[in-house]
Write an enzyme that holds these catalytic residues in place. Structure first.
Site, PDB file in Angstrom:
ATOM      1  N   HIS A  37      -3.662  -5.156  -0.487  1.00  7.60           N
ATOM      2  CA  HIS A  37      -3.518  -5.778   0.942  1.00  7.60           C
ATOM      3  C   HIS A  37      -3.361  -7.305   1.122  1.00  7.60           C
ATOM      4  O   HIS A  37      -4.452  -7.812   1.375  1.00  7.60           O
ATOM      5  CB  HIS A  37      -4.425  -5.238   1.876  1.00  7.60           C
ATOM      6  CG  HIS A  37      -4.389  -3.685   2.280  1.00  7.60           C
ATOM      7  ND1 HIS A  37      -3.524  -3.274   2.938  1.00  7.60           N
ATOM      8  CD2 HIS A  37      -4.937  -2.849   1.496  1.00  7.60           C
ATOM      9  CE1 HIS A  37      -3.525  -1.978   3.097  1.00  7.60           C
ATOM     10  NE2 HIS A  37      -4.363  -1.587   2.098  1.00  7.60           N
ATOM     11  N   CYS A  49       0.907  -1.001  -0.042  1.00  8.14           N
ATOM     12  CA  CYS A  49       0.131  -0.021   0.109  1.00  8.14           C
ATOM     13  C   CYS A  49       1.025   1.178   0.198  1.00  8.14           C
ATOM     14  O   CYS A  49       1.503   1.472  -0.951  1.00  8.14           O
ATOM     15  CB  CYS A  49      -1.077   0.146   1.351  1.00  8.14           C
ATOM     16  SG  CYS A  49      -2.329   1.194   0.883  1.00  8.14           S
ATOM     17  N   GLU A  72      -2.404  -8.964   3.311  1.00  9.21           N
ATOM     18  CA  GLU A  72      -2.778  -9.434   4.828  1.00  9.21           C
ATOM     19  C   GLU A  72      -4.313  -9.541   4.903  1.00  9.21           C
ATOM     20  O   GLU A  72      -4.740  -9.920   6.019  1.00  9.21           O
ATOM     21  CB  GLU A  72      -2.137  -8.412   5.717  1.00  9.21           C
ATOM     22  CG  GLU A  72      -2.701  -7.098   5.793  1.00  9.21           C
ATOM     23  CD  GLU A  72      -2.429  -6.406   4.967  1.00  9.21           C
ATOM     24  OE1 GLU A  72      -1.897  -6.524   3.923  1.00  9.21           O
ATOM     25  OE2 GLU A  72      -3.076  -5.068   5.073  1.00  9.21           O
TER      26      GLU A  72
END
Ligand SMILES: Nc1ncnc2c1ncn2[C@@H]1O[C@H](COP(=O)(O)OP(=O)(O)O)[C@@H](O)[C@H]1O
Ligand SMILES: Nc1ncnc2c1ncn2[C@@H]1O[C@H](COP(=O)(O)OP(=O)(O)O)[C@@H](O)[C@H]1O
Ligand SMILES: [Mg+2]
Ligand SMILES: [Mg+2]
Lengths: 1097, 372
Positions: free
Chosen positions: B347, B257, B349
């Site tokens: 993202h 990001c 994650e």
């Protein structure tokens, strides 16, 4: 990877007749597939025995075979058409199982046809519950503990370890056929027995019960590059234990955290990969324990399913369309999102609204049926609604279902409600449980106690409490001001509900609402929560601030759909609505469809110029029209194509100043009102059965005595033959009035003279005010007294003579004129002792319109729509919509003959008598078409049930005395054909007199014989009989007949319950034995008919 | 509960709703998030610092809040906009309710507004400042409220790293045997990121953004990670310098990001503000290497301005765009071919969102293996 160039032609198999668990959602998916494949330039070969489907319209495929979906017949078609590939995943379980059979019997290999969209191993892995559980274990997920059993012994061994209650589920069945909960040994024996029977692989699964867990479904798609997307998540409000098809469901799932949802998504994706569905869609079901989040994978369907149709409508992501593209080689990222056009299909739709689906049941038609909701699907249709919050969507869905009782209402006093009784009742899921929940909560039952009783998630219960609380506010307020009214509307209250609470009529509430300027806005289903602009006007109403309806410049026509499928009003009406939309779009109008049935083609966002997914109530329809009038010119509304639902709205719409196109409300009244219609008939001096209206038993008695028994009695305030019965005596009349219906001045009862042994005839016609076009004359196989929707019929009429048809033509035209029809008219006649009685006239598209259209190659519904907009039959003949000369009643020589057969749901409702009567019970129909009646009838029978026509074996005969005469020749013929005849003593005697040797079998009532001779019921249960001929006797032995017929259903043995049916079936069996059934496409037949017509000109 | 609240956009558009969460006034950049699940993760994601988040999903708060799913210690959004706050909390893991948590955190929200109309407005006119006013504040005239909104700070040119970064370093130990040690520059890091690394045997030293290059390379023995975070990447010069130091040292580099934008800048590319950004968990991103499509979680208002096709020559050698968003062709990932560095704009994650891209953490591990 772009589309495969090696594929030139593809065969698509449909799902056949509408049955419980497999309805018109597969017409929707199949139609989408055909559209896509044709657009891709492939030759599409379609097989589907269901004439009521849009997909079987000649224009949707290159070769359309309305033939039985059996491996044998489909193989013949393959041999004739030699398709490169077979796409089996869009026709439900029927198509899938047929494709599997064609694989195993080597047909696919013989004609080297490639299965696309799913391969055999994947289907095996997904559908075989044992292998599926292995896969679930392999990916480290959990399934319910279970054991696979092939015999009852294995079943009982297994239950020792699993304990009761235990779930029994057969492999390779759809809609939970043959499955259920067993709470003890007897129940286990019955259910498992039936289960082994239902499973094509005589295999059942016993499974640990996880009743009461939260139930979820995921709709996934995968492409050949292993890209996977989750199109939609669906949460069942009714927890585990109620079949998803019978559950009230909501999308998206509302009670999971992201972690829980992603875990479910991960498992879903691993399952689809491991099973190996390499292109296409699949549906996976999960259960989650509300106490600790433990997740169990229930099952997967490696094909497009009922839920995929729901998911497509709920999200705007057309699963079937995309599955078809994937099957021919595209990948998700290569397919554009229809709705945004710019973005690709390789994403996951996100919703900024709530979708609720509510099932529609038909238990009122099967009083003896077990109405508890279990693992075995029982609903016959569904409605879907969308709103900007759950309460709005739920209440819209409940009014979409078109059952007054389904709409939330509030008793006068909380003290009137017996909470503990309700809590006990709601513990057993039945149709209407949510209403019990609502009333109990309203009366003060605690959320906890209701949760304990139902295991419905507290989140949903709280929403219902909110609805109740608003109801109280509405009732208590001394004045209904804007904030309160807005609040009620925001949470989905209909004007009628508010009116009930305020003790005023709905019109007053509507007036007040409009005065306050409170109207719904229309939002758009766009797959992306407004992140990108939507190009398709697919709307739903909401009480919010900004509307998205854009201005139009073309004049618009509003078409009202037919709402949820129910017995008596199903896919046939959707067919007519879709046709109207297609033809009016071509004619330069903008079409606006309003409907709430997620299974249909009419609610596909590209069927009409604009789609409003809304309930078909006066309020909802008026608001849509108001919004569209603001957007541009609205010519009016077509009410005559969607069946009884829109017909019932016509007058109110007109009163509200909305133009009704075609047949006027006045004309509708002239046909629907007994008295008014009587005048029409009198004026035209057409005979009708004598009848009278009784408001008391004595009146009824007097009328019956006057017109003579048998009489046909029915409550005057219901439709669809509801509560109709034939009574042969005064006692029977008394009995009927006691049990079947209340009778009083407010609720009179109709007493008709019942025409015995009458030949029933159905007619569909077009009328433009001057000219009539007789669409077709259908001769019923079963005699009058069996609902037109349940009896088989043939077109052209198998036995009617020229003069009779002429009389029918004149009578029909007289009625059309007298009533003032503009468009379609359906008339039912009964020919008795050479008198042509008029039974009823329906000033609308009928159930048989698609059948007639396909049998005669004339698009009646399209013509009707054009007439409604002012074109004349002459114009339509000139425009080529109708044939230049002649009509459906004088088809040229050499035309094929088509037979329609009804498909009944008795297998679903064990214990229900299969005897047919004046009340319609069938869910669907099939068509057989061939050169002669016998062959066409045989095809219809095979289409309805593959084992309908045994070629050898044992025939059991037991006829009512009144039918004995008519049985002799057919039964003799069966004997000559080598069948072994068994009969009850009386019947055997008569047969013997005619030289037919029949083995006498004991009736159930006679019990097992001294030397252990079995009764007929035992023989049936032991599968010693291949065909049963049993017409209902007088009351005395009705019980015997009942036992026989229900045993037959249990064992899936064909049984004939009418004398005329027998004659036809014997012809069918001969044809089947002779094996001289041709396979021709509708396009070929059309060519033949048109050539013959041309020759005749 | 149903006291009025009002929402005023910098272009003068006004929406009326009711109080939600804390009562008072708040300002921020209005952004919409299309995720149907994961509001707790969203609220606690530091990247949303100084933003007013509009949830497009109508029912928010159904599953309450718990002490596990948060992505940081606190709620970062400056305002929260929903259509239907939940009446009850229904989830076996729930500990408190959303409304309680917002009140406790003093986050002003608004409910019962036409969130779809707001979203369409932002889509058409672009992200902009907004103010939410409830209680006393809501009684002022709309023009007055508009003045306040216009006086509030813009996101463009905002350097917010200092607000969100950890004051002191801390260590997230490897799960099981420690196989690598890296430094993670905290530009607003989400808890799930170190967790994903720890699961792969990485000991993660989360360090303050103002760390010196020397210290960073000293701690980041096997590699250095640059996290997600709020604000305008164009202002993050120190982070850019750190990144260049890592690239010069040829130390394995991974960015997510904001970290992707930092790598972009370190390589000499520009960054720009998207009209209304990507915020949701359903975004299709294509991995240029494999051609495969991942459904991914996004939360970015800025993007890297790099040529989509071919190799770009930079001070650190050849660079390619490794991932693109199929919706709008925005650069979603960079890969260096001559130094061990790559980054993605989205993202992996997740939290909230799909797990399709978790493989990127394995790529980081491979990168570190390769560097050994
Ligand atoms: N182990 C179980 N315990 C309780 N209910 C179950 C169990 N398995 C299935 N059910 C219920 O039965 C329904 C039908 O089961 P399913 O496997 O989906 O069969 P079908 O193939 O007919 O959809 C499910 O929707 C679920 O509600
Ligand atoms: N007078 C009658 N004599 C014999 N059969 C009748 C008579 N009236 C109706 N029926 C039978 O009942 C069925 C249903 O009656 P109908 O008036 O068509 O009701 P519906 O509105 O359900 O179609 C008809 O299809 C016909 O078979
Ligand atoms: Mg199922
Ligand atoms: Mg009828």
């Amino acid at each position: 990877m772009p589309r495969r160039e090696d594929l030139k032609s593809v065969m698509v198999i449909g799902s056949g007749p509408i049955v419980i668990g497999q309805a018109c959602e597969f017409d929707y998916s199949g139609t989408q597939a055909c559209r896509v494949l044709k657009a891709e330039g492939l030759r599409v070969i379609l097989v589907n025995s269901n004439p009521a489907t849009i997909m079987t319209d000649p224009e949707f495929a290159d070769a359309t075979y309305v033939e039985p979906i059996t491996p044998e017949v489909v193989e013949r078609i393959i041999a004739k058409e030699r398709p490169d590939a077979l796409l089996p995943t869009l026709g439900g379980q029927t198509a899938l199982n047929t494709a599997m059979a064609l694989h195993y019997n080597g047909a696919l290999e013989r004609y080297n046809v490639e299965l696309i969209g799913a391969d055999v191993e994947a289907i095996e892995r997904g559908e075989n519950r044992e292998r599926f559980k292995e896969i679930v274990a392999k990916i480290g997920a959990e399934s319910a503990r279970s054991a696979i059993c092939h015999t009852l012994d294995e079943v009982f061994a297994a239950v020792d370890d699993l304990g009761y209650p235990v779930v029994v589920r057969p492999s390779f069945t759809m809609g939970g056929a043959g499955s259920g909960f067993a709470y003890n040994a007897e129940e286990l024996a019955t259910i498992a027995g039936a289960g082994l029977q239902a499973s094509p692989t005589t295999e059942v699964l016993l499974e640990e019960s996880i009743l009461g867990w939260k139930e979820y479904e995921l709709e996934l798609m995968r492409d050949r590059n292993d890209n996977v997307v989750v199109v939609c998540s669906i949460e069942n409000i009714d927890p585990m234990g109620v079949h998803t098809g019978d559950s009230i469901t909501v999308a998206p799932s509302l009670t999971l955290t992201d972690r829980e949802f992603q875990k479910m998504r991960d498992v879903g994706i691993e399952v689809i990969r491991e099973v190996g569905v390499d292109t296409g869609g699949c549906n996976i079901q999960f259960a989650i324990n509300p106490q600790d989040g433990r997740m169990i994978v229930i099952e997967m369907n490696p094909r497009v399913s009922r839920s995929s149709a729901l998911a497509s409508k709920a999200t705007g992501f057309p699963i079937a369309k995309i599955a078809a593209r994937l099957a021919i080689g595209y990948t998700l990222d290569e397919i554009p999102n229809d709705i945004t056009k710019e973005t690709p299909a390789s994403f996951e739709p996100t919703l900024d609204y709530i979708v609720v689906k509510v099932p529609r049941f038909a238990f009122e038609k099967f009083p003896q049926a077990d109405d508890r909701l279990t693992t075995h699907m029982k609903s016959v249709g569904e409605a879907m609604a969308m709103g900007r919050n759950f309460t709005e969507a739920l209440q819209k869905a409940l009014r979409s279902i078109e059952k007054k009782e389904a709409i939330f209402s509030w008793p006068a006093e909380k003290s009137d409600v017996n909470i503990s009784e309700l809590l006990t009742e709601m513990a057993i899921p039945r149709d209407g449980r949510l209403n019990q929940v609502q009333v109990a909560l309203w009366a003060g039952a605690s959320l906890e106690s209701v949760f304990e009783a139902t295991k419905i998630d507290p989140w949903f219960l709280a929403q219902i409490q909110l609805i109740n609380q608003i109801a109280d506010e509405v009732r208590a307020a001394n004045e209904l001001d804007l904030p309160l009214l807005r609040k009620a509307k925001r949470h989905g209250f209909a004007d009628t509900q508010i009116a009930q609470l305020r003790n005023v009529d709905a019109a007053a509430i509507r007036a007040l609402r409009h005065e306050l300027g409170l109207r719904p806005v229309y939002k758009t289903v766009d797959t992306c929560a407004a992140e990108f602009a939507a190009k398709t006007p697919y709307h739903y109403s909401a009480y919010d601030t900004e509307t998205e309806v854009v201005a139009r410049n073309k004049p618009a026509v509003v078409i009202l759909g037919s709402g949820p499928n129910r017995i008596g009003q199903g896919i046939e009406f959707d067919y007519s609505c879709v046709h109207a939309s297609m033809t009016l779009r071509q004619a330069g109008y903008e079409t606006i469809m309003i409907n709430c049935n997620p299974e249909t083609v009419s609610t596909d966002y590209d069927t009409s110029d604009r789609l409003y997914f809304e309930p078909l109530t006066l309020e909802d329809v008026l608001e849509v029209i108001h919004a569209e009038q603001a957007a541009g010119e609205v010519l009016g509304v077509i009410c005559q194509l969607g069946g009884q639902t829109p017909l019932g709205l016509a007058q109110d719409l007109k009163d509200a100043g909305i133009p009704i196109l075609g047949t006027t409300p006045e004309a509708i009244h002239a046909a629907e009102d007994r008295g008014a219609f009587g005048d029409v008939l009198e004026a035209a001096n057409l005979p009708a059965p004598k009848f009278g209206m009784a408001t008391s038993f004595d009146e009824a008695k007097a009328i019956a005595a006057e017109i003579g028994y048998p009489v046909l009695v029915r409550p005057s305030y219901v439709l669809g033959g509801r509560g109709m019965e034939i009574v042969y005596s005064e006692d029977a009349l008394a009995g009927y009035l006691e049990k079947a219906t209340e009778i009083n001045p407010g609720r009179p009862v109709l007493v008709d003279r019942f025409l015995d042994d009458a030949q029933e005839i159905d007619v569909d016609a077009l009328f433009d005010g001057t000219e009539m076009y007789l669409g077709g004359v259908m001769e019923h196989i079963e005699e009058a007294g069996i609902h037109s929707g349940d009896s088989a019929c043939s077109l052209p009429p198998a036995t009617l003579g020229r003069s009779e048809i002429e009389r029918i033509r004149q009578s029909t035209e007289a009625i059309a004129r007298g009533v003032g029809v503009r468009g379609l008219l359906n008339v039912q006649f009964a020919l008795s002792a050479d008198v042509l009685y008029v039974l009823e006239a329906n000033p609308r598209a009928s159930r048989t319109v698609p059948f007639v259209s396909k049998a005669t190659a004339v698009p009646l519904a399209k013509a009707a729509a054009r007439i409604a907009l002012g074109e004349s039959i002459a114009d339509l003949r000139a425009a080529g919509v109708l044939p230049k000369t002649g009509d459906g009643a004088n088809l040229p020589a050499g035309s094929p003959i088509a037979v329609k057969e009804a498909v009944l749901p008795f297998g679903r409702f064990q214990g229900v008598d299969t005897v047919l009567g004046p009340e319609m019970k069938s869910t669907g129909e099939v068509m057989g078409i061939d050169d002669n009646f016998a062959a066409a009838f045989a095809k219809a029978q095979l289409g309805a049930s593959s084992n309908a026509l045994p070629k050898s074996g044992v025939v059991f005969v037991s006829m009512a005395d009144r039918d004995k005469r008519s049985m002799i020749f057919p039964v003799k013929r069966l004997a000559d054909l080598g069948f072994e005849i068994h009969a009850t003593s009386g019947t055997a005697e008569v047969l013997l007199r005619h030289g037919v040797q029949a083995k006498v079998v004991r009736k159930a009532s006679e019990g097992v014989g001294p030397n252990g001779e079995p009764t007929i019921v035992d023989e049936i249960l032991d599968r010693k009989v291949d065909l049963i001929i049993n017409t209902p006797h007088g009351v005395d032995s009705r019980d015997d007949g009942y036992k026989i017929r229900t045993a037959a259903v249990l064992r899936g043995i064909p049984s004939i319950t009418t004398a005329p049916g027998l004659g036809a079936v014997v012809q069918g069996i001969e044809a089947a034995i002779a094996g001289n059934m041709s396979v021709h496409s509708l396009q070929e037949y059309a060519e033949r008919i048109n050539a013959a017509r041309a020759a005749g000109e | 509960m149903h006291k009025p609240a009002v929402m005023v956009f910098e272009d003068g558009r006004v929406f009326h709703g009711v109080e939600f969460g804390a009562v008072g006034t708040t300002f921020g950049e209005a952004v919409f998030s299309t995720g149907m699940s994961g509001y707790q993760e969203t609220l606690t994601d530091p990247s949303y610092h100084r933003q007013v988040v509009i949830m497009t999903a109508p029912h928010i708060g159904n599953t309450g809040m718990n002490s596990v799913d948060g992505e940081s210690e606190k709620i970062w959004v400056s305002g929260f906009v929903v259509r239907e706050p939940s009446l009850v909390v229904s989830n076996w893991r729930a500990e408190t309710s959303l409304d309680e948590e917002l009140k406790a955190a003093g986050v002003v929200g608004i409910a019962e507004v036409d969130t779809r109309a707001i979203t369409r407005h932002l889509r058409e006119t672009g992200a902009m400042r907004v103010g939410i006013f409830s209680g006393e504040a809501a009684t002022a005239s709309e023009s007055e409220l508009l003045q306040q909104v216009l006086a509030s700070p813009k996101m463009q040119g905002a350097d917010l790293t200092a607000d969100v970064t950890t004051p002191v370093s801390y260590v997230v130990p490897a799960v099981g045997e420690k196989r690598y040690q890296i430094a993670a520059v905290d530009l607003g890091i989400k808890d799930m990121t170190p967790e994903m690394m720890a699961q792969r045997g990485i000991e993660v030293h989360v360090v303050p953004a103002n760390i010196s290059a020397e210290e960073l390379l000293e701690i980041g023995v096997d590699g250095v990670f640059f996290s997600n975070g709020p604000g305008d990447p164009g202002t993050a010069n120190h982070a850019r310098d750190l990144a260049q130091a890592v690239l010069t040292a040829k130390r394995p580099f991974f960015g997510i990001c904001f970290g992707n934008q930092i790598l972009g800048r370190a390589l000499g590319f520009g960054t720009y503000k998207l009209k209304y950004g990507h915020r949701g968990i359903n975004q299709p991103v294509q991995d240029r290497k494999t051609g495969k499509v991942e459904v991914t979680a996004h939360n970015h208002g800025f993007a890297v301005d790099a040529p989509l096709t071919g190799e770009s020559q930079t001070d650190f050698g050849r660079v390619v765009v490794s991932h693109v968003c199929l919706n709008d062709d925005v650069v979603e990932g960079l890969e260096c071919l001559d130094v061990p560095a790559f980054s993605v704009q989205y993202h992996p994650e997740a939290a909230a969102g799909p797990h399709d891209s978790a493989y990127l953490f394995d790529r980081f591990v491979e990168l570190m293996d390769g560097a050994r």
